[in-house]
Design a protein around this motif. Structure first.
Motif, PDB file in Angstrom:
ATOM      1  N   ALA A 278     -23.979  73.836  18.412  1.00 27.02           N
ATOM      2  CA  ALA A 278     -24.092  75.084  17.667  1.00 27.02           C
ATOM      3  C   ALA A 278     -23.630  76.305  18.444  1.00 27.02           C
ATOM      4  O   ALA A 278     -23.326  77.334  17.853  1.00 27.02           O
ATOM      5  N   SER A 279     -23.599  76.212  19.763  1.00 26.58           N
ATOM      6  CA  SER A 279     -23.158  77.356  20.560  1.00 26.58           C
ATOM      7  C   SER A 279     -22.314  76.861  21.727  1.00 26.58           C
ATOM      8  O   SER A 279     -22.203  75.656  21.959  1.00 26.58           O
ATOM      9  N   LEU A 280     -21.752  77.798  22.460  1.00 23.98           N
ATOM     10  CA  LEU A 280     -20.877  77.442  23.574  1.00 23.98           C
ATOM     11  C   LEU A 280     -21.642  76.968  24.807  1.00 23.98           C
ATOM     12  O   LEU A 280     -21.033  76.616  25.807  1.00 23.98           O
ATOM     13  N   THR A 281     -22.967  76.970  24.726  1.00 24.49           N
ATOM     14  CA  THR A 281     -23.748  76.523  25.877  1.00 24.49           C
ATOM     15  C   THR A 281     -24.760  75.435  25.525  1.00 24.49           C
ATOM     16  O   THR A 281     -25.526  75.010  26.387  1.00 24.49           O
ATOM     17  N   LEU A 282     -24.768  74.979  24.295  1.00 23.99           N
ATOM     18  CA  LEU A 282     -25.790  74.007  23.887  1.00 23.99           C
ATOM     19  C   LEU A 282     -25.234  72.956  22.946  1.00 23.99           C
ATOM     20  O   LEU A 282     -24.619  73.262  21.924  1.00 23.99           O
ATOM     21  N   SER A 283     -25.467  71.698  23.303  1.00 24.05           N
ATOM     22  CA  SER A 283     -25.202  70.579  22.412  1.00 24.05           C
ATOM     23  C   SER A 283     -26.462  69.735  22.349  1.00 24.05           C
ATOM     24  O   SER A 283     -27.163  69.590  23.353  1.00 24.05           O
ATOM     25  N   THR A 284     -26.771  69.214  21.173  1.00 20.17           N
ATOM     26  CA  THR A 284     -27.948  68.367  21.033  1.00 20.17           C
ATOM     27  C   THR A 284     -27.565  67.006  20.475  1.00 20.17           C
ATOM     28  O   THR A 284     -26.651  66.895  19.648  1.00 20.17           O
ATOM     29  N   LEU A 285     -28.268  65.989  20.967  1.00 22.58           N
ATOM     30  CA  LEU A 285     -28.109  64.621  20.489  1.00 22.58           C
ATOM     31  C   LEU A 285     -29.445  64.195  19.903  1.00 22.58           C
ATOM     32  O   LEU A 285     -30.460  64.233  20.612  1.00 22.58           O
ATOM     33  N   THR A 286     -29.458  63.832  18.645  1.00 22.69           N
ATOM     34  CA  THR A 286     -30.680  63.352  18.014  1.00 22.69           C
ATOM     35  C   THR A 286     -30.531  61.870  17.701  1.00 22.69           C
ATOM     36  O   THR A 286     -29.594  61.480  16.987  1.00 22.69           O
ATOM     37  N   VAL A 287     -31.435  61.085  18.272  1.00 20.88           N
ATOM     38  CA  VAL A 287     -31.469  59.652  17.981  1.00 20.88           C
ATOM     39  C   VAL A 287     -32.428  59.473  16.806  1.00 20.88           C
ATOM     40  O   VAL A 287     -33.630  59.723  16.939  1.00 20.88           O
ATOM     41  N   THR A 288     -31.905  59.095  15.665  1.00 18.78           N
ATOM     42  CA  THR A 288     -32.726  58.983  14.465  1.00 18.78           C
ATOM     43  C   THR A 288     -33.235  57.558  14.309  1.00 18.78           C
ATOM     44  O   THR A 288     -32.573  56.589  14.699  1.00 18.78           O
ATOM     45  N   SER A 289     -34.446  57.448  13.753  1.00 23.51           N
ATOM     46  CA  SER A 289     -35.063  56.148  13.525  1.00 23.51           C
ATOM     47  C   SER A 289     -34.868  55.242  14.747  1.00 23.51           C
ATOM     48  O   SER A 289     -34.264  54.161  14.668  1.00 23.51           O
ATOM     49  N   ALA A 290     -35.383  55.721  15.858  1.00 24.51           N
ATOM     50  CA  ALA A 290     -35.157  55.012  17.123  1.00 24.51           C
ATOM     51  C   ALA A 290     -35.814  53.634  17.133  1.00 24.51           C
ATOM     52  O   ALA A 290     -36.889  53.432  16.547  1.00 24.51           O
ATOM     53  N   HIS A 291     -35.146  52.712  17.802  1.00 22.20           N
ATOM     54  CA  HIS A 291     -35.664  51.361  17.977  1.00 22.20           C
ATOM     55  C   HIS A 291     -35.642  51.007  19.454  1.00 22.20           C
ATOM     56  O   HIS A 291     -34.932  51.657  20.239  1.00 22.20           O
ATOM     57  N   PRO A 292     -36.384  49.997  19.866  1.00 17.55           N
ATOM     58  CA  PRO A 292     -36.426  49.654  21.295  1.00 17.55           C
ATOM     59  C   PRO A 292     -35.040  49.446  21.917  1.00 17.55           C
ATOM     60  O   PRO A 292     -34.839  49.780  23.082  1.00 17.55           O
ATOM     61  N   GLU A 293     -34.081  48.954  21.147  1.00 17.21           N
ATOM     62  CA  GLU A 293     -32.739  48.741  21.713  1.00 17.21           C
ATOM     63  C   GLU A 293     -31.984  50.045  21.979  1.00 17.21           C
ATOM     64  O   GLU A 293     -30.929  50.033  22.616  1.00 17.21           O
ATOM     65  N   ASP A 294     -32.534  51.162  21.492  1.00 16.09           N
ATOM     66  CA  ASP A 294     -31.956  52.479  21.797  1.00 16.09           C
ATOM     67  C   ASP A 294     -32.449  53.018  23.133  1.00 16.09           C
ATOM     68  O   ASP A 294     -31.974  54.062  23.596  1.00 16.09           O
ATOM     69  N   SER A 295     -33.414  52.331  23.719  1.00 20.37           N
ATOM     70  CA  SER A 295     -33.908  52.751  25.031  1.00 20.37           C
ATOM     71  C   SER A 295     -32.763  52.702  26.032  1.00 20.37           C
ATOM     72  O   SER A 295     -32.097  51.679  26.188  1.00 20.37           O
TER      73      SER A 295
END
Lengths: 114, 112
Positions: free
Chosen positions: A72-89
């Motif tokens: 959203a800005s020149l200094t911030l990026s976000t990563l959202t892991v949705t409906s996380a499962h153990p294999e996303d660890s």
């Protein structure tokens, strides 16, 4: 050198919930940031390229609806892991570049899904 | 990007020079050689990069062969804190949008 931070450094969440990881460039602006994932004893795997003001570009095999990226800005990026499962660890790492060529990496976020 | 080949692991005695080789036989004329390292449970750290001339900074030296098909990263006086995985990467140009594709790297053990 330039500094990239990530928050949180560690997070534990329950299966089925979503978790957001922040990547910030502290002393420079970055129109492009990158997100990587690293499993134990393996190398970093590029997940996606985050572009300020536009949609992210995902690598082949990475589910864009599961790993939501917002720059959203020149200094911030976000990563959202949705409906996380153990294999996303995994260990999630971001990077950004203030000048051509030299990318600086964040310290990483260790996600554990129980 | 061109692929690179590195030995999976190396040992070096503390205080000695650590010489880490990298083969990049398919490198093309506009591609740079970059080195990063990753200490356990941390993000990668940029070390050095070069195109065709040898380079030196406060961390290391980079020696690139004349035909550019291989290079060597030299840590002149290795310490225990240099224990890490070292990645040799070939990238086209200096565009900040160029993504980095990591290989398996070399796991360097500095022995006391």
């Amino acid at each position: 050198g330039a500094v990239v931070s990530q928050h949180p450094s560690r997070v534990i969440c329950k299966s089925g919930t979503s978790v957001k990881i922040e990547c910030r460039s502290l002393d420079f602006q970055a129109t492009t940031m990158f997100w990587y994932r690293q499993f134990p004893k393996q190398s970093l795997m590029l997940m996606a390229t985050s572009n300020e003001g536009s949609k992210a570009t995902y690598e082949q095999g990475v589910e864009k609806d599961k790993f939501l990226i917002n720059h959203a800005s020149l200094t911030l990026s976000t990563l959202t892991v949705t409906s996380a499962h153990p294999e996303d660890s995994s260990f999630y790492i971001c990077s950004a570049s203030p000048t051509g060529g030299e990318q600086y990496f964040g310290p990483g976020t260790r996600l554990t899904v129980t | 990007d061109a692929k690179t080949t590195q030995p999976p692991s190396m040992d070096c005695a503390e205080g000695r020079a650590a010489n880490l080789p990298c083969n990049h036989s398919t490198i093309s004329g506009n591609e740079y050689v970059y080195w990063y390292r990753q200490i356990h449970s941390q993000g990668p750290q940029y070390i050095i990069h070069g195109l065709k001339n040898n380079e030196t900074n406060e961390m290391a030296s980079l020696i690139i062969t004349e035909d550019r098909k291989s290079s060597t990263l030299i840590l002149p006086h290795a310490t225990l804190r240099d224990t890490a995985v070292y990645y040799c990467i070939v990238r086209a140009g200096m565009n900040r949008d160029d993504k980095i594709i990591f290989g398996k790297g070399t796991r360097l053990h500095i022995l006391p």
